[in-house]
Design an enzyme around this catalytic site. Structure first.
Site, PDB file in Angstrom:
ATOM      1  N   CYS A  58      55.030   9.739  29.425  1.00 16.76           N
ATOM      2  CA  CYS A  58      54.542  10.888  30.181  1.00 16.76           C
ATOM      3  C   CYS A  58      55.697  11.843  30.442  1.00 16.76           C
ATOM      4  O   CYS A  58      56.782  11.410  30.867  1.00 16.76           O
ATOM      5  CB  CYS A  58      53.941  10.425  31.508  1.00 16.76           C
ATOM      6  SG  CYS A  58      53.249  11.776  32.487  1.00 16.76           S
ATOM      7  N   LEU A  59      55.469  13.115  30.200  1.00 19.17           N
ATOM      8  CA  LEU A  59      56.538  14.100  30.425  1.00 19.17           C
ATOM      9  C   LEU A  59      56.894  14.212  31.905  1.00 19.17           C
ATOM     10  O   LEU A  59      57.950  14.722  32.259  1.00 19.17           O
ATOM     11  CB  LEU A  59      56.106  15.466  29.869  1.00 19.17           C
ATOM     12  CG  LEU A  59      55.886  15.499  28.358  1.00 19.17           C
ATOM     13  CD1 LEU A  59      55.343  16.845  27.921  1.00 19.17           C
ATOM     14  CD2 LEU A  59      57.156  15.151  27.604  1.00 19.17           C
TER      15      LEU A  59
ATOM     16  N   HIS B 237      44.526  10.676  28.923  1.00 22.40           N
ATOM     17  CA  HIS B 237      45.762  10.778  29.714  1.00 22.40           C
ATOM     18  C   HIS B 237      45.839  12.141  30.407  1.00 22.40           C
ATOM     19  O   HIS B 237      46.175  12.240  31.587  1.00 22.40           O
ATOM     20  CB  HIS B 237      46.973  10.569  28.787  1.00 22.40           C
ATOM     21  CG  HIS B 237      48.306  10.680  29.459  1.00 22.40           C
ATOM     22  ND1 HIS B 237      49.116   9.599  29.711  1.00 22.40           N
ATOM     23  CD2 HIS B 237      48.984  11.770  29.936  1.00 22.40           C
ATOM     24  CE1 HIS B 237      50.215  10.014  30.312  1.00 22.40           C
ATOM     25  NE2 HIS B 237      50.163  11.320  30.458  1.00 22.40           N
ATOM     26  N   GLU B 238      45.483  13.209  29.657  1.00 28.10           N
ATOM     27  CA  GLU B 238      45.582  14.565  30.242  1.00 28.10           C
ATOM     28  C   GLU B 238      44.501  14.818  31.278  1.00 28.10           C
ATOM     29  O   GLU B 238      44.755  15.449  32.311  1.00 28.10           O
ATOM     30  CB  GLU B 238      45.487  15.620  29.131  1.00 28.10           C
ATOM     31  CG  GLU B 238      46.529  15.502  28.025  1.00 28.10           C
ATOM     32  CD  GLU B 238      47.950  15.377  28.534  1.00 28.10           C
ATOM     33  OE1 GLU B 238      48.775  14.818  27.794  1.00 28.10           O
ATOM     34  OE2 GLU B 238      48.250  15.803  29.671  1.00 28.10           O
TER      35      GLU B 238
ATOM     36  N   HIS C 220      45.546  13.541  34.486  1.00 28.21           N
ATOM     37  CA  HIS C 220      46.439  14.469  35.211  1.00 28.21           C
ATOM     38  C   HIS C 220      45.626  15.493  36.000  1.00 28.21           C
ATOM     39  O   HIS C 220      45.941  15.801  37.150  1.00 28.21           O
ATOM     40  CB  HIS C 220      47.361  15.212  34.235  1.00 28.21           C
ATOM     41  CG  HIS C 220      48.618  14.474  33.860  1.00 28.21           C
ATOM     42  ND1 HIS C 220      49.546  14.052  34.774  1.00 28.21           N
ATOM     43  CD2 HIS C 220      49.093  14.093  32.655  1.00 28.21           C
ATOM     44  CE1 HIS C 220      50.539  13.437  34.149  1.00 28.21           C
ATOM     45  NE2 HIS C 220      50.295  13.443  32.865  1.00 28.21           N
TER      46      HIS C 220
ATOM     47  N   GLN D   2      50.740  19.529  35.467  1.00 26.13           N
ATOM     48  CA  GLN D   2      52.151  19.197  35.267  1.00 26.13           C
ATOM     49  C   GLN D   2      53.078  20.409  35.378  1.00 26.13           C
ATOM     50  O   GLN D   2      54.291  20.229  35.576  1.00 26.13           O
ATOM     51  CB  GLN D   2      52.341  18.525  33.904  1.00 26.13           C
ATOM     52  CG  GLN D   2      51.662  17.160  33.794  1.00 26.13           C
ATOM     53  CD  GLN D   2      51.788  16.567  32.416  1.00 26.13           C
ATOM     54  OE1 GLN D   2      50.996  16.899  31.519  1.00 26.13           O
ATOM     55  NE2 GLN D   2      52.764  15.719  32.193  1.00 26.13           N
TER      56      GLN D   2
ATOM     57  N   GLY E 146      50.925  16.396  24.393  1.00 24.06           N
ATOM     58  CA  GLY E 146      49.881  16.866  25.293  1.00 24.06           C
ATOM     59  C   GLY E 146      50.512  17.388  26.562  1.00 24.06           C
ATOM     60  O   GLY E 146      51.674  17.081  26.867  1.00 24.06           O
TER      61      GLY E 146
HETATM   62  O1  K2U Z   1      50.788  14.261  29.706  1.00 32.62           O
HETATM   63  C1  K2U Z   1      51.901  14.094  29.228  1.00 32.62           C
HETATM   64  O2  K2U Z   1      52.861  13.741  29.926  1.00 32.62           O
HETATM   65  C2  K2U Z   1      52.089  14.269  27.754  1.00 32.62           C
HETATM   66  C3  K2U Z   1      52.212  12.961  27.062  1.00 32.62           C
HETATM   67  C4  K2U Z   1      50.892  12.763  26.329  1.00 32.62           C
HETATM   68  C5  K2U Z   1      50.614  11.362  25.906  1.00 32.62           C
HETATM   69  C6  K2U Z   1      50.829  10.290  26.737  1.00 32.62           C
HETATM   70  C7  K2U Z   1      50.513   9.013  26.316  1.00 32.62           C
HETATM   71  C8  K2U Z   1      49.976   8.792  25.068  1.00 32.62           C
HETATM   72  C9  K2U Z   1      49.759   9.878  24.247  1.00 32.62           C
HETATM   73  C10 K2U Z   1      50.067  11.143  24.672  1.00 32.62           C
HETATM   74  C11 K2U Z   1      53.495  13.135  26.282  1.00 32.62           C
HETATM   75  O3  K2U Z   1      53.259  13.703  25.073  1.00 32.62           O
HETATM   76  S1  K2U Z   1      54.455  11.696  26.248  1.00 32.62           S
HETATM   77  C12 K2U Z   1      55.295  11.683  24.790  1.00 32.62           C
HETATM   78  C13 K2U Z   1      54.561  10.940  23.710  1.00 32.62           C
HETATM   79  C14 K2U Z   1      54.703  11.377  22.439  1.00 32.62           C
HETATM   80  C15 K2U Z   1      54.075  10.687  21.413  1.00 32.62           C
HETATM   81  C16 K2U Z   1      53.297   9.571  21.669  1.00 32.62           C
HETATM   82  C17 K2U Z   1      53.166   9.139  22.956  1.00 32.62           C
HETATM   83  C18 K2U Z   1      53.813   9.811  23.994  1.00 32.62           C
HETATM   84 ZN    ZN Z   2      51.493  12.592  31.388  1.00 33.93          ZN
END
Ligand code: K2U
Ligand code: ZN
Length: 168
Positions: free
Chosen positions: A92-93, A134-135, A138, A51, A46
């Site tokens: 979180c990225l 989560h998004e 943000h 971001q 996501g």
């Molecule tokens: O918003 C972001 O930083 C993207 C996250 C989205 C996410 C966070 C927590 C739980 C699910 C999705 C990134 O994709 S973090 C990497 C990731 C990959 C697989 C599962 C969980 C987190």
């Molecule tokens: Zn995030």
């Protein structure tokens, strides 16, 4: 398409409230394409426009195994949340290398516009539900570490500051 730089916690731009998209036009579709390329290259499942330092209400998500089911949410709104909640270990990225358990409603009903400006509504559960929430956090200027205790947040800031000094 362009891979854009991702802002890292505690960059103050991550705390900005994103504005609703007024018109879903070619500019927004280019942003969506860049966000998708940035998300896939990170890699992540996501990404919110916040971001990549664009403060408009756009998120992209792909939770598919094959990484070929891109979902675009413009001006997303959560219409309903389930009363039951679940704990998920989130990353979180914008906070690389840090994971923590966050409790969120298990299911959500979300209304949004797609990349053509068409309204849609979905009922999400599981990983898609977690990612959407989560998004949207943000877009509201919230980073998932804010769900942690003040002490854990302080320790994380100190660790990231030390890592920055080592990199310099
Ligand atoms: O918003 C972001 O930083 C993207 C996250 C989205 C996410 C966070 C927590 C739980 C699910 C999705 C990134 O994709 S973090 C990497 C990731 C990959 C697989 C599962 C969980 C987190
Ligand atoms: Zn995030």
């Amino acid at each position: 398409m362009t891979v854009r730089d991702i802002l890292h916690f505690p960059d103050r731009r991550l705390y900005q409230l994103a504005k609703p998209v007024a018109v879903v036009d070619a500019r927004i579709r280019q942003l969506v394409a860049d966000m998708a390329e940035t998300m896939y290259s990170a890699p992540g499942i996501g990404l919110a426009a916040t971001q990549v330092d664009v403060h408009e209400r756009v998120i992209v998500i792909d939770v598919s195994e094959e990484r070929n089911e891109l979902r675009v949410f413009i001006n997303p709104q959560i219409l309903e949340r389930s009363s039951d909640s679940k704990v998920f270990e989130e990353g979180c990225l914008s906070v690389p290398g840090f994971y923590a358990e966050v409790e969120r409603p298990d299911r959500v009903r979300v209304e949004a516009l797609d990349e053509h400006g068409q309204a849609f509504t979905i009922d999400a559960d599981g990983l898609l539900s977690v990612c959407i929430q989560h998004e949207i956090d943000h877009l509201n200027g919230r980073v998932f570490v804010e769900y942690l205790s003040r002490l854990k947040q302080t320790r994380l800031r100190a660790r990231l500051a030390k890592a920055e000094r080592v990199e310099d």
